[in-house]
Motif scaffolding. Sequence first.
Motif, PDB file in Angstrom:
ATOM      1  N   GLY A  31       1.040  -1.205  -0.364  1.00  0.00           N
ATOM      2  CA  GLY A  31       0.292   0.628  -0.104  1.00  0.00           C
ATOM      3  C   GLY A  31       1.423   1.185  -0.360  1.00  0.00           C
ATOM      4  N   PRO A  32       1.745   1.575   1.036  1.00  0.00           N
ATOM      5  CA  PRO A  32       2.572   2.883   1.041  1.00  0.00           C
ATOM      6  C   PRO A  32       3.344   2.561   0.025  1.00  0.00           C
ATOM      7  N   ALA A  33       3.489   1.462  -0.433  1.00  0.00           N
ATOM      8  CA  ALA A  33       4.701   1.724  -2.140  1.00  0.00           C
ATOM      9  C   ALA A  33       3.813   2.145  -3.000  1.00  0.00           C
ATOM     10  N   TRP A  34       2.387   1.385  -2.991  1.00  0.00           N
ATOM     11  CA  TRP A  34       2.064   1.874  -4.598  1.00  0.00           C
ATOM     12  C   TRP A  34       2.047   3.512  -4.462  1.00  0.00           C
ATOM     13  N   THR A  35       1.567   3.959  -2.976  1.00  0.00           N
ATOM     14  CA  THR A  35       1.370   5.394  -2.840  1.00  0.00           C
ATOM     15  C   THR A  35       2.150   6.554  -3.338  1.00  0.00           C
ATOM     16  N   VAL A  36       3.145   6.116  -3.249  1.00  0.00           N
ATOM     17  CA  VAL A  36       4.361   6.842  -3.418  1.00  0.00           C
ATOM     18  C   VAL A  36       4.853   7.025  -5.032  1.00  0.00           C
ATOM     19  N   LEU A  37       4.496   5.927  -6.007  1.00  0.00           N
ATOM     20  CA  LEU A  37       4.747   5.604  -6.910  1.00  0.00           C
ATOM     21  C   LEU A  37       3.138   6.797  -7.818  1.00  0.00           C
ATOM     22  N   ARG A 108      -4.214  20.171  -1.884  1.00  0.00           N
ATOM     23  CA  ARG A 108      -4.132  17.825  -1.446  1.00  0.00           C
ATOM     24  C   ARG A 108      -2.951  18.304   0.024  1.00  0.00           C
ATOM     25  N   LEU A 109      -2.393  18.726  -0.686  1.00  0.00           N
ATOM     26  CA  LEU A 109      -1.036  18.197   0.728  1.00  0.00           C
ATOM     27  C   LEU A 109      -1.884  18.607   2.267  1.00  0.00           C
ATOM     28  N   THR A 110      -2.226  19.366   2.457  1.00  0.00           N
ATOM     29  CA  THR A 110      -2.641  19.245   3.797  1.00  0.00           C
ATOM     30  C   THR A 110      -4.060  18.585   3.908  1.00  0.00           C
ATOM     31  N   CYS A 111      -5.005  18.539   2.719  1.00  0.00           N
ATOM     32  CA  CYS A 111      -6.390  17.180   3.247  1.00  0.00           C
ATOM     33  C   CYS A 111      -5.820  15.915   3.730  1.00  0.00           C
ATOM     34  N   TYR A 112      -7.125  16.156   4.981  1.00  0.00           N
ATOM     35  CA  TYR A 112      -6.845  14.768   5.880  1.00  0.00           C
ATOM     36  C   TYR A 112      -5.804  13.642   5.501  1.00  0.00           C
ATOM     37  N   TYR A 113      -6.734  12.789   4.333  1.00  0.00           N
ATOM     38  CA  TYR A 113      -6.786  11.642   4.011  1.00  0.00           C
ATOM     39  C   TYR A 113      -4.702  11.627   3.323  1.00  0.00           C
ATOM     40  N   TYR A 114      -4.699  12.814   2.455  1.00  0.00           N
ATOM     41  CA  TYR A 114      -3.049  12.864   1.628  1.00  0.00           C
ATOM     42  C   TYR A 114      -2.469  12.847   3.152  1.00  0.00           C
ATOM     43  N   ARG A 115      -2.528  13.786   3.843  1.00  0.00           N
ATOM     44  CA  ARG A 115      -1.907  13.413   5.014  1.00  0.00           C
ATOM     45  C   ARG A 115      -0.690  12.240   5.667  1.00  0.00           C
ATOM     46  N   LYS A 116      -2.329  11.115   5.935  1.00  0.00           N
ATOM     47  CA  LYS A 116      -2.737  10.258   5.735  1.00  0.00           C
ATOM     48  C   LYS A 116      -1.266   9.599   5.053  1.00  0.00           C
ATOM     49  N   ALA A 117      -2.067   9.662   3.635  1.00  0.00           N
ATOM     50  CA  ALA A 117      -0.864   8.703   2.781  1.00  0.00           C
ATOM     51  C   ALA A 117       0.897   9.081   2.458  1.00  0.00           C
ATOM     52  N   PRO A 126       2.856   6.042  11.270  1.00  0.00           N
ATOM     53  CA  PRO A 126       3.994   4.919  10.796  1.00  0.00           C
ATOM     54  C   PRO A 126       3.965   4.106   9.614  1.00  0.00           C
ATOM     55  N   THR A 127       4.827   3.234   9.036  1.00  0.00           N
ATOM     56  CA  THR A 127       4.276   2.878   7.419  1.00  0.00           C
ATOM     57  C   THR A 127       3.289   1.764   7.319  1.00  0.00           C
ATOM     58  N   ALA A 128       3.235   0.760   8.515  1.00  0.00           N
ATOM     59  CA  ALA A 128       1.755   0.535   8.422  1.00  0.00           C
ATOM     60  C   ALA A 128       1.640   0.069  10.051  1.00  0.00           C
ATOM     61  N   CYS A 129       0.048  -0.694  10.058  1.00  0.00           N
ATOM     62  CA  CYS A 129      -0.235  -0.361  11.605  1.00  0.00           C
ATOM     63  C   CYS A 129       0.655  -2.313  12.579  1.00  0.00           C
ATOM     64  N   ALA A 130       1.184  -2.327  13.048  1.00  0.00           N
ATOM     65  CA  ALA A 130       2.004  -3.392  13.610  1.00  0.00           C
ATOM     66  C   ALA A 130       3.374  -3.319  13.338  1.00  0.00           C
ATOM     67  N   VAL A 131       3.612  -2.571  12.597  1.00  0.00           N
ATOM     68  CA  VAL A 131       4.930  -2.513  12.148  1.00  0.00           C
ATOM     69  C   VAL A 131       5.550  -0.621  12.341  1.00  0.00           C
ATOM     70  N   ARG A 132       6.863  -1.109  13.176  1.00  0.00           N
ATOM     71  CA  ARG A 132       7.795  -0.368  13.355  1.00  0.00           C
ATOM     72  C   ARG A 132       8.136   1.098  12.987  1.00  0.00           C
ATOM     73  N   GLU A 133       8.048   2.048  13.605  1.00  0.00           N
ATOM     74  CA  GLU A 133       8.377   3.375  13.190  1.00  0.00           C
ATOM     75  C   GLU A 133      10.165   3.963  12.947  1.00  0.00           C
ATOM     76  N   PRO A 134      10.955   4.782  12.019  1.00  0.00           N
ATOM     77  CA  PRO A 134      12.210   4.563  11.832  1.00  0.00           C
ATOM     78  C   PRO A 134      12.578   6.044  13.264  1.00  0.00           C
ATOM     79  N   HIS A 135      11.258   6.443  13.176  1.00  0.00           N
ATOM     80  CA  HIS A 135      12.063   7.834  14.304  1.00  0.00           C
ATOM     81  C   HIS A 135      11.414   7.423  15.774  1.00  0.00           C
ATOM     82  N   GLY A 136      12.212   8.192  16.435  1.00  0.00           N
ATOM     83  CA  GLY A 136      12.755   7.553  17.631  1.00  0.00           C
ATOM     84  C   GLY A 136      11.381   8.475  18.549  1.00  0.00           C
ATOM     85  N   ARG A 137      10.862   9.834  18.423  1.00  0.00           N
ATOM     86  CA  ARG A 137       9.618  10.035  19.047  1.00  0.00           C
ATOM     87  C   ARG A 137       8.687  10.841  17.793  1.00  0.00           C
TER      88      ARG A 137
END
Length: 272
Positions: A31-37, A108-117, A126-137
């Motif tokens: 899902g995130p990969a297709w969103t990036v593309l 569009r950049l500030t749209c609620y959906y696009y923010r999540k995307a 995070p990238t997806a549910c139950a996936v550790r994100e690379p940010h410390g805080r």
Amino acid sequence: MTSTLPPPEAAGWKRARIAQRTLRTDRWWSGPAWTVLGLTAFLVYGLARALQQDHYWVADYHYLTPFYSPCLAGQCVEEAAVFGRLPWDFPWFLPFAVVSLPFLLLFRLTCYYYRKAYYRSFWQSPTACAVREPHGRYTGETRFPLVLQNLHRYFFYIAFGIALLNTYDALVALFHGHNGGFGIGVGNLVLLTNVVLLWCYTLSCHSCRHVIGGRLRSFSRSPARYRMWTAVSKMNTRHMLFAWVTLATLVLTDLYVALVASGTLTDLRLLN
């Protein structure tokens, strides 16, 4: 009834320490990969077309691509400049529609959906549910620059006005058939379809829903606004769909106008 079980700390329990980024075995990354593309493809195409500064206008049928509306540069075709032209030519790096494009992108950049995307895909937060994100805080949208996301409600008003302008462009083209009379071609259908879907995306926005009914204390005293709020709420459930569909229709509309303007395609006339 009181539980007789000791607290986790007393029993010596600890939080699980998992070295893996995730234990998920499904394709959570697709899902995130297709969103990036998808978003990257739109941005690259839009930037290329905005900087091309050509093939944006079909004089025979008054087709103006939404990427160039309103056309204000001194080198704009006079008939395409609905609100007139500025007394100077724009440099190559400045889009003809410099008044509308930045606000549409910010909407569009500030749209609620696009923010999540793009939070999940580009920022991985995070990238997806139950996936550790690379940010410390996590600070949310409480600091600069993300605190500026709150300007979305104001960009909505500007986007609403630009949607009206695009509607005018699509409707006025209906009265520029052969010999200047009423006519319908494939290009007219493309422009009208794009406008209808843009309205669906704009009106299904959370900000629009709040404008209509967010400040009412009692819906019973405003039955008309309640019906409007209900209709917008139903559209809001498909806001994500409209967000992606309108990206596609914007590209297809611009591409069709560009191909007809360049002589690559001939607009098929259905009436007059």
